[in-house]
Scaffold this motif. Structure first.
Motif, mmCIF file in Angstrom:
data_model
loop_
_atom_site.group_PDB
_atom_site.id
_atom_site.type_symbol
_atom_site.label_atom_id
_atom_site.label_comp_id
_atom_site.label_asym_id
_atom_site.label_seq_id
_atom_site.Cartn_x
_atom_site.Cartn_y
_atom_site.Cartn_z
ATOM 1 N N PRO B 57 0.833 -1.203 0.000
ATOM 2 C CA PRO B 57 0.000 0.000 0.000
ATOM 3 C C PRO B 57 0.867 1.252 0.000
ATOM 4 N N VAL B 58 0.373 2.286 -0.653
ATOM 5 C CA VAL B 58 1.127 3.546 -0.697
ATOM 6 C C VAL B 58 0.173 4.708 -0.415
ATOM 7 N N ASN B 59 0.631 5.618 0.453
ATOM 8 C CA ASN B 59 -0.155 6.798 0.823
ATOM 9 C C ASN B 59 0.416 8.051 0.192
ATOM 10 N N LEU B 60 -0.443 9.040 0.019
ATOM 11 C CA LEU B 60 0.026 10.354 -0.418
ATOM 12 C C LEU B 60 0.511 11.107 0.822
ATOM 13 N N LEU B 61 1.679 11.725 0.710
ATOM 14 C CA LEU B 61 2.235 12.493 1.831
ATOM 15 C C LEU B 61 1.359 13.714 2.116
ATOM 16 N N GLY B 62 1.235 14.063 3.390
ATOM 17 C CA GLY B 62 0.534 15.297 3.751
ATOM 18 C C GLY B 62 -0.963 15.105 3.926
ATOM 19 N N GLU B 63 -1.695 16.186 3.769
ATOM 20 C CA GLU B 63 -3.132 16.148 4.054
ATOM 21 C C GLU B 63 -3.945 16.665 2.866
ATOM 22 N N GLU B 64 -3.573 16.216 1.665
ATOM 23 C CA GLU B 64 -4.333 16.590 0.469
ATOM 24 C C GLU B 64 -5.741 15.997 0.548
ATOM 25 N N ALA B 65 -6.661 16.596 -0.235
ATOM 26 C CA ALA B 65 -8.074 16.186 -0.171
ATOM 27 C C ALA B 65 -8.257 14.693 -0.443
ATOM 28 N N GLY B 93 6.143 -3.108 16.152
ATOM 29 C CA GLY B 93 7.099 -3.261 15.056
ATOM 30 C C GLY B 93 6.468 -3.159 13.679
ATOM 31 N N ILE B 94 5.389 -2.410 13.569
ATOM 32 C CA ILE B 94 4.706 -2.261 12.279
ATOM 33 C C ILE B 94 4.730 -0.788 11.874
ATOM 34 N N LYS B 95 5.216 -0.534 10.680
ATOM 35 C CA LYS B 95 5.312 0.841 10.186
ATOM 36 C C LYS B 95 4.098 1.184 9.320
ATOM 37 N N PRO B 96 3.734 2.468 9.217
ATOM 38 C CA PRO B 96 2.664 2.854 8.279
ATOM 39 C C PRO B 96 3.099 2.567 6.843
ATOM 40 N N PRO B 97 2.156 2.545 5.904
ATOM 41 C CA PRO B 97 2.526 2.340 4.498
ATOM 42 C C PRO B 97 3.510 3.402 4.014
ATOM 43 N N ALA B 98 4.246 3.058 2.953
ATOM 44 C CA ALA B 98 5.163 4.022 2.336
ATOM 45 C C ALA B 98 4.363 5.214 1.826
ATOM 46 N N ILE B 106 2.712 8.661 -7.072
ATOM 47 C CA ILE B 106 1.904 7.493 -6.668
ATOM 48 C C ILE B 106 1.559 6.653 -7.896
ATOM 49 N N LYS B 107 1.165 7.343 -8.951
ATOM 50 C CA LYS B 107 0.784 6.647 -10.204
ATOM 51 C C LYS B 107 1.979 5.855 -10.760
ATOM 52 N N THR B 108 3.115 6.488 -10.771
ATOM 53 C CA THR B 108 4.322 5.819 -11.270
ATOM 54 C C THR B 108 4.679 4.627 -10.378
ATOM 55 N N PHE B 109 4.589 4.831 -9.059
ATOM 56 C CA PHE B 109 4.906 3.769 -8.082
ATOM 57 C C PHE B 109 4.016 2.549 -8.334
ATOM 58 N N ILE B 110 2.719 2.793 -8.513
ATOM 59 C CA ILE B 110 1.774 1.688 -8.718
ATOM 60 C C ILE B 110 2.078 0.947 -10.023
ATOM 61 N N ARG B 112 4.962 0.635 -11.449
ATOM 62 C CA ARG B 112 6.282 -0.003 -11.490
ATOM 63 C C ARG B 112 6.520 -1.048 -10.406
ATOM 64 N N VAL B 113 5.825 -0.948 -9.271
ATOM 65 C CA VAL B 113 6.121 -1.851 -8.150
ATOM 66 C C VAL B 113 5.072 -2.964 -8.096
ATOM 67 N N ASP B 114 5.536 -4.203 -8.105
ATOM 68 C CA ASP B 114 4.615 -5.348 -8.034
ATOM 69 C C ASP B 114 3.792 -5.300 -6.741
ATOM 70 N N GLY B 115 2.500 -5.460 -6.843
ATOM 71 C CA GLY B 115 1.632 -5.505 -5.666
ATOM 72 C C GLY B 115 1.255 -4.145 -5.116
ATOM 73 N N ALA B 116 1.742 -3.068 -5.729
ATOM 74 C CA ALA B 116 1.447 -1.720 -5.202
ATOM 75 C C ALA B 116 -0.033 -1.400 -5.349
ATOM 76 N N ILE B 117 -0.568 -0.711 -4.342
ATOM 77 C CA ILE B 117 -1.986 -0.324 -4.357
ATOM 78 C C ILE B 117 -2.088 1.063 -3.727
ATOM 79 N N GLY B 118 -2.808 1.956 -4.403
ATOM 80 C CA GLY B 118 -2.930 3.322 -3.895
ATOM 81 C C GLY B 118 -4.208 3.963 -4.388
ATOM 82 N N TYR B 119 -4.347 5.259 -4.133
ATOM 83 C CA TYR B 119 -5.575 5.959 -4.527
ATOM 84 C C TYR B 119 -5.222 7.225 -5.311
ATOM 85 N N LEU B 120 -6.085 7.542 -6.274
ATOM 86 C CA LEU B 120 -5.861 8.687 -7.165
ATOM 87 C C LEU B 120 -7.198 9.312 -7.543
ATOM 88 N N PRO B 121 -7.175 10.546 -7.994
ATOM 89 C CA PRO B 121 -8.408 11.085 -8.585
ATOM 90 C C PRO B 121 -8.760 10.264 -9.826
#
Lengths: 342, 135
Positions: B57-65, B93-98, B106-110, B112-121
């Protein structure tokens, strides 16, 4: 370090830590989440100080000081190491004496392997996956400074062995643990019970966002002369329930132990506690807890009532005060603590 | 006239309720759909797999809408509750998502990275991505 120096250093530390959230924001570090160096190394730790006052105790102590390192080697392998000094510094204010115990012990050291969401394996020294209180054992994460007797005397707090756990295939929100220890503890300093073998299982079920119930059963064998020279073999049955919403939390846990002793009969002990928390304003809460503890070896069961207040400027910084009423009034006491997870 | 007004109001309600964002994976991912409960477990790192596929899983940094909307609608938690959850998880011993700094990364990460999951407009979703859930 003298008592006066300890007080001055302690006061400075508290002032600094109350400002830590502001300082931390400026540096990009977020308190309570550790410092992530890379995927395979995150550093963190915690400490707690405690002041206790009763009719015969007037004591200030640096209770726990611990450092942690953990990380992921891949999607499937991870590890955690925790080293802790317990009772690192104790100042007896009544007798004006001090003592220290800084050499750290291994609190946790394990490797995790995730095969799937249904099967994960943890090998090494770990917290026994029983109930709620046992799995959140450090001061800063708890609602009160003190622990219920339930969590201190009935089940080994730690397990040096293997725990297979995950989501049960039978239900979406049902989790399980099956655990086994067949050796002495990795580091027997600062553990509540010293088993030479221990095995059991635990189940927990989540209902929606608010309710969670669970239970566990198991048995352990203690090394002779560890906590009691006569107690050798104990079976336990434990149940727990919890409700949380934005304003209230209600936790209840109960346990029955059946202990067999060398050359003696079987003894039963039971303990239960119910705890409520009311978060009346952001960062402020009131806590009350009722405890019952009965060991058949003791004629009078113990009943304890606790009323406490907790203030968290941010969640990983906790300042707590509580008063305990015991059935035997000479045990009544006031306890306060200041603790930080970093 | 009444019929026109009725149709107009239905259209307006539909526009108002249309999802703005989507949870996405790479187009070649075998995952077809996930409900919000499963997504909550994945982004809180209670679950790490879908079938035998390890998820990232991948999160967007900060507090965007898009992030606050994801947290309130999918995780059903506010930022304070989320911080409390991750502080408790740190002890386990558990860290938040990258995190990624921008929606484009985020779009590029998803992709290129196997198993990546994120959210976008939804407006950023193209042929390289597959929508699993809209919110």
């Amino acid at each position: 370090m003298t008592l006066v120096e300890f007080r001055v250093v302690g006061a400075c530390l508290v002032l600094c830590l109350l400002h830590l959230p502001v300082m931390a924001q400026d540096s990009g570090y977020e308190i309570g989440l550790g410092k992530s160096v890379n995927d395979w190394l995150t550093l963190g730790g915690y400490f707690s100080t405690e002041y206790e006052k009763s009719s015969d105790v007037d004591q200030l102590q640096l209770d726990d000081v611990a450092v942690m390192a953990y990380g992921e080697f891949s999607n499937r392998f991870s590890y955690l190491l925790e080293l802790e000094s317990v009772n690192a510094y104790v100042a007896n204010l009544e007798r004006d004496t001090t003592s220290s115990n800084f050499p750290p012990t291994i609190e946790r050291l394990y490797i995790d392997y995730k095969r799937s969401d249904h099967v994960s394996v943890r090998v090494g020294k770990q917290i026994t996956p029983v109930g709620y209180w046992n799995q959140q054992p450090i001061n800063v994460l708890r609602e009160t400074s003190s622990n219920p007797r339930f969590s201190k005397e009935m089940v080994p707090k730690f397990l040096t062995g293997i725990d297979v756990h995950g989501f049960a295939p039978l239900g979406e929100d049902l989790t399980y643990h099956v655990y086994l220890q067949n050796s002495r503890d990795m580091d027997e300093a600062n553990i509540n019970i010293k088993p030479v073998s221990h095995y059991g299982f635990a189940l927990a079920k989540q209902y929606g966002k608010g309710w969670r119930i669970g239970g566990s059963a198991g048995q352990f064998k203690e090394a002779m002369g560890s906590t009691s020279s006569t107690r050798t073999f104990t079976r336990y049955w434990q149940a727990n329930g919890r409700f949380d919403n934005e304003r209230y939390s209600l936790i209840a846990e109960g346990i029955i132990n059946s202990e067999s002793a060398v050359g003696a009969g079987r003894e039963r002990s039971k303990a239960v506690y119910v705890q409520g928390e009311y978060r009346y304003r952001p960062r402020h809460s009131l806590i009350s807890r009722l405890e019952y503890f009965h060991d058949t070896g003791v004629t009078v069961p113990e009943r304890i009532g606790i009323l406490g207040y907790s203030f968290r400027p941010v969640f990983p910084v906790s300042l707590k005060f509580e008063y305990q009423w015991h059935q035997e009034s000479s045990y009544n006491r006031f306890v306060s603590s200041f603790s930080v997870l970093f | 006239m009444r019929i026109i007004l009725l149709l107009l109001s239905i259209a307006l309600v539909s526009v108002a309720e249309a999802a703005e964002y989507a949870v996405v994976v790479a187009r070649n991912s075998p995952i077809e759909a996930l409900d919000s409960e499963r997504l909550r477990d994945i982004f809180l790192r209670r679950r790490s797999f879908e079938g035998n596929i390890p998820l990232v899983p991948v999160n967007l940094l900060g507090e965007e809408a898009v992030r606050t909307q994801f947290e309130s609608q999918v995780l059903q938690m506010d930022r304070g509750q989320i911080n409390q959850y991750w502080v408790t998880s740190h002890f386990q011993g558990i860290k938040p998502p990258a995190t990624q700094a921008s929606l484009q990364s985020i779009k590029t990460f998803i992709e290129r990275v196997d198993g990546a999951i994120g959210y976008l407009p939804i407006s950023m979703v193209d042929d390289g991505l597959k929508v699993l859930h809209e919110f």
